[in-house]
Design a protein around this motif. Sequence first.
Motif, PDB file in Angstrom:
ATOM      1  N   THR A   1       0.701  -1.337  -0.023  1.00  0.00           N
ATOM      2  CA  THR A   1       0.135   0.223  -0.127  1.00  0.00           C
ATOM      3  C   THR A   1       0.850   1.241  -0.136  1.00  0.00           C
ATOM      4  O   THR A   1       0.515   2.390  -0.366  1.00  0.00           O
ATOM      5  CB  THR A   1      -0.944  -0.028   1.236  1.00  0.00           C
ATOM      6  N   GLY A   2       2.152   1.186   0.138  1.00  0.00           N
ATOM      7  CA  GLY A   2       3.087   2.304   0.329  1.00  0.00           C
ATOM      8  C   GLY A   2       3.197   2.874  -0.958  1.00  0.00           C
ATOM      9  O   GLY A   2       3.424   4.087  -1.381  1.00  0.00           O
ATOM     10  N   GLU A   3       2.882   2.059  -2.153  1.00  0.00           N
ATOM     11  CA  GLU A   3       2.948   2.492  -3.458  1.00  0.00           C
ATOM     12  C   GLU A   3       1.716   3.678  -3.737  1.00  0.00           C
ATOM     13  O   GLU A   3       2.055   4.568  -4.180  1.00  0.00           O
ATOM     14  CB  GLU A   3       2.897   1.299  -4.492  1.00  0.00           C
ATOM     15  N   GLN A   4       0.700   3.202  -3.312  1.00  0.00           N
ATOM     16  CA  GLN A   4      -0.465   4.126  -3.310  1.00  0.00           C
ATOM     17  C   GLN A   4      -0.197   5.433  -2.403  1.00  0.00           C
ATOM     18  O   GLN A   4      -0.530   6.569  -2.940  1.00  0.00           O
ATOM     19  CB  GLN A   4      -1.925   3.454  -3.126  1.00  0.00           C
ATOM     20  N   ALA A   5       0.222   5.236  -1.280  1.00  0.00           N
ATOM     21  CA  ALA A   5       0.462   6.322  -0.356  1.00  0.00           C
ATOM     22  C   ALA A   5       1.346   7.248  -0.955  1.00  0.00           C
ATOM     23  O   ALA A   5       1.186   8.422  -0.969  1.00  0.00           O
ATOM     24  CB  ALA A   5       0.844   5.736   1.023  1.00  0.00           C
ATOM     25  N   ALA A   6       2.473   6.718  -1.687  1.00  0.00           N
ATOM     26  CA  ALA A   6       3.628   7.800  -2.275  1.00  0.00           C
ATOM     27  C   ALA A   6       2.851   8.336  -3.593  1.00  0.00           C
ATOM     28  O   ALA A   6       3.242   9.587  -3.600  1.00  0.00           O
ATOM     29  CB  ALA A   6       4.578   6.925  -2.775  1.00  0.00           C
ATOM     30  N   ALA A   7       2.242   7.687  -4.429  1.00  0.00           N
ATOM     31  CA  ALA A   7       1.549   8.383  -5.372  1.00  0.00           C
ATOM     32  C   ALA A   7       0.523   9.330  -4.906  1.00  0.00           C
ATOM     33  O   ALA A   7       0.443  10.576  -5.380  1.00  0.00           O
ATOM     34  CB  ALA A   7       0.568   7.463  -6.204  1.00  0.00           C
ATOM     35  N   ASP A   8      -0.167   9.146  -3.623  1.00  0.00           N
ATOM     36  CA  ASP A   8      -1.058  10.049  -3.048  1.00  0.00           C
ATOM     37  C   ASP A   8      -0.476  11.316  -2.870  1.00  0.00           C
ATOM     38  O   ASP A   8      -1.169  12.329  -2.930  1.00  0.00           O
ATOM     39  CB  ASP A   8      -1.957   9.497  -1.967  1.00  0.00           C
ATOM     40  N   ALA A   9       0.936  11.357  -2.300  1.00  0.00           N
ATOM     41  CA  ALA A   9       1.771  12.163  -1.736  1.00  0.00           C
ATOM     42  C   ALA A   9       2.041  13.100  -3.133  1.00  0.00           C
ATOM     43  O   ALA A   9       2.830  14.315  -2.936  1.00  0.00           O
ATOM     44  CB  ALA A   9       2.588  11.863  -0.961  1.00  0.00           C
ATOM     45  N   GLY A  10       1.777  12.683  -4.391  1.00  0.00           N
ATOM     46  CA  GLY A  10       2.500  13.514  -5.205  1.00  0.00           C
ATOM     47  C   GLY A  10       3.855  13.085  -5.908  1.00  0.00           C
ATOM     48  O   GLY A  10       4.582  13.658  -6.916  1.00  0.00           O
ATOM     49  N   GLY A  11       4.272  11.837  -5.437  1.00  0.00           N
ATOM     50  CA  GLY A  11       5.673  11.593  -5.788  1.00  0.00           C
ATOM     51  C   GLY A  11       5.856  10.872  -7.325  1.00  0.00           C
ATOM     52  O   GLY A  11       4.768  10.282  -7.739  1.00  0.00           O
ATOM     53  N   GLU A  12       7.005  10.653  -7.659  1.00  0.00           N
ATOM     54  CA  GLU A  12       7.164   9.833  -8.866  1.00  0.00           C
ATOM     55  C   GLU A  12       7.637   8.538  -8.279  1.00  0.00           C
ATOM     56  O   GLU A  12       8.772   8.369  -7.838  1.00  0.00           O
ATOM     57  CB  GLU A  12       8.207  10.585  -9.717  1.00  0.00           C
ATOM     58  N   VAL A  13       6.928   7.335  -8.312  1.00  0.00           N
ATOM     59  CA  VAL A  13       7.006   6.294  -7.539  1.00  0.00           C
ATOM     60  C   VAL A  13       7.841   5.273  -8.431  1.00  0.00           C
ATOM     61  O   VAL A  13       7.293   5.148  -9.242  1.00  0.00           O
ATOM     62  CB  VAL A  13       5.634   5.952  -6.933  1.00  0.00           C
TER      63      VAL A  13
END
Length: 256
Positions: free
Chosen positions: A154-166
């Motif tokens: 779920t960290g992938e989604q959390a990172a994307a939600d933060a606006g990062g380039e994942v």
Amino acid sequence: MTSKFLKMGLAAAMAMGVVGCSSSAPAEETEDQTVITIGISPDYEPYESLNTDNEMVGFDIDMVAWFEDYLNENEDTSYKFEFKQMDFDNIVTQIQGDQIDLGISGFTYEESRKVEWSEPYLGSAQVAVVPKGSDITSIDQLSGKSIAAQTGATGEQAAADAGGEVTGLKNVQDIMNALSANQYDAAVIDSGVAKAYEESGNFTVLDGVLMDEKNYIIAKEGNTEMIDLVNQCIEAFIASEDYQAMCEEYGLTAVE
């Protein structure tokens, strides 16, 4: 429930003695014993990791030893849990393909995973970690930054939600090694794991939570009998004296 710490070492040694080498079918029943196989990715300290002797240690390992001890004290059937090491993103596939019975590897709830979910056994959260001395001092600064997260977590989604380039990597050790080498600006991982890495002095956990979560055990979709057995163990474990002691020992958050 009286304390079981004296018995857990033997149970854990028995469980870890078969790591990665069992070829038994899931939930194999013999005349005297039911064997339950567990997929696990031991790169997630303090949940599960490998020590210098290449043995699995951590909260989840001790918890499973407690489960085995509890069931064999309170059930007519004899139970044995066996671990099978694999990449985190392979565990669900192995469960769905009837290669293993359970997945225990810091799982947090994600609706897209077509599995049966146990009752939660720990509190959790996704947080951001940066190298010590990074110019990033707030989660509000993650937008547009390169962020590593574990593939399938779920960290992938959390990172994307933060606006990062994942970028997804298979295990947390690779993520943190890459972060230490400044290949990424930040990483998004579980709060308990982040705390363990921060204690090394090489990383900083940013204030704030990207995603509130809890940890669960998973089984194949429709295998309610297995989940009912697991929930019985979880309920007894949380009610025991050992649960709070283990949460404190590993720096993890007890469920309320």
